[in-house]
Design a protein around this motif. Structure first.
Motif, PDB file in Angstrom:
ATOM      1  N   UNK A 104      -2.781 -11.393  -5.169  1.00 29.23           N
ATOM      2  CA  UNK A 104      -1.745 -12.383  -5.430  1.00 29.23           C
ATOM      3  C   UNK A 104      -0.355 -11.806  -5.182  1.00 29.23           C
ATOM      4  N   UNK A 105      -0.120 -10.594  -5.659  1.00 23.77           N
ATOM      5  CA  UNK A 105       1.187  -9.957  -5.446  1.00 23.77           C
ATOM      6  C   UNK A 105       1.427  -9.657  -3.972  1.00 23.77           C
ATOM      7  N   UNK A 106       0.396  -9.238  -3.276  1.00 26.42           N
ATOM      8  CA  UNK A 106       0.527  -8.927  -1.842  1.00 26.42           C
ATOM      9  C   UNK A 106       0.817 -10.187  -1.041  1.00 26.42           C
ATOM     10  N   UNK A 107       0.191 -11.297  -1.414  1.00 27.97           N
ATOM     11  CA  UNK A 107       0.455 -12.562  -0.722  1.00 27.97           C
ATOM     12  C   UNK A 107       1.850 -13.089  -1.022  1.00 27.97           C
ATOM     13  N   UNK A 108       2.366 -12.842  -2.219  1.00 32.22           N
ATOM     14  CA  UNK A 108       3.707 -13.287  -2.561  1.00 32.22           C
ATOM     15  C   UNK A 108       4.783 -12.527  -1.803  1.00 32.22           C
ATOM     16  N   UNK A 109       4.572 -11.229  -1.580  1.00 31.73           N
ATOM     17  CA  UNK A 109       5.584 -10.428  -0.899  1.00 31.73           C
ATOM     18  C   UNK A 109       5.575 -10.645   0.595  1.00 31.73           C
TER      19      UNK A 109
END
Length: 111
Positions: A104-109
């Motif tokens: 989720x964090x990787x997709x947000x960045x």
């Protein structure tokens, strides 16, 4: 001469007819042929004194495989992506376990 019949009911609930498409194996082989992991630069090989790059699990080739799988498999939920990635792997990525928070964090960045 009779009038054309008007379709009854809500169009969202009507039966949809899908057009014939190539099999998943054909699509996957074509995607792997077009976008191979070798086309991405391996960032671990870059020697930069100003910044130290750490070894990541969700590298650019892995994220590209996840995004392509989201589109061509039409996966709706992040948990489904994680399950597919853990059980069978996606495209050229072998099966691996990744936390939901990390993806989720990787997709947000951004990839």
């Amino acid at each position: 001469m009779s009038k054309p019949r008007k379709k009854q009911g809500n169009p969202d609930f009507r039966h949809r007819v899908t057009s014939p498409a190539p099999t998943s194996e054909e699509i996957e082989s074509r995607l792997i042929e077009l976008v191979t992991p070798g086309t991405f630069a391996n960032l671990k090989d870059i020697k930069d004194k100003e910044r130290s790059l750490r070894s990541r699990v969700l590298t650019l080739p892995v994220m590209a495989a996840i995004i392509l799988s989201l589109v061509y498999r039409q996966i709706n939920y992040l948990t489904d992506v994680l399950r597919c990635l853990e059980i069978e792997g996606l495209l050229w990525v072998e099966a691996m376990s990744v936390s939901r928070q990390a993806l989720s964090q990787r997709l947000e960045t951004g990839v």
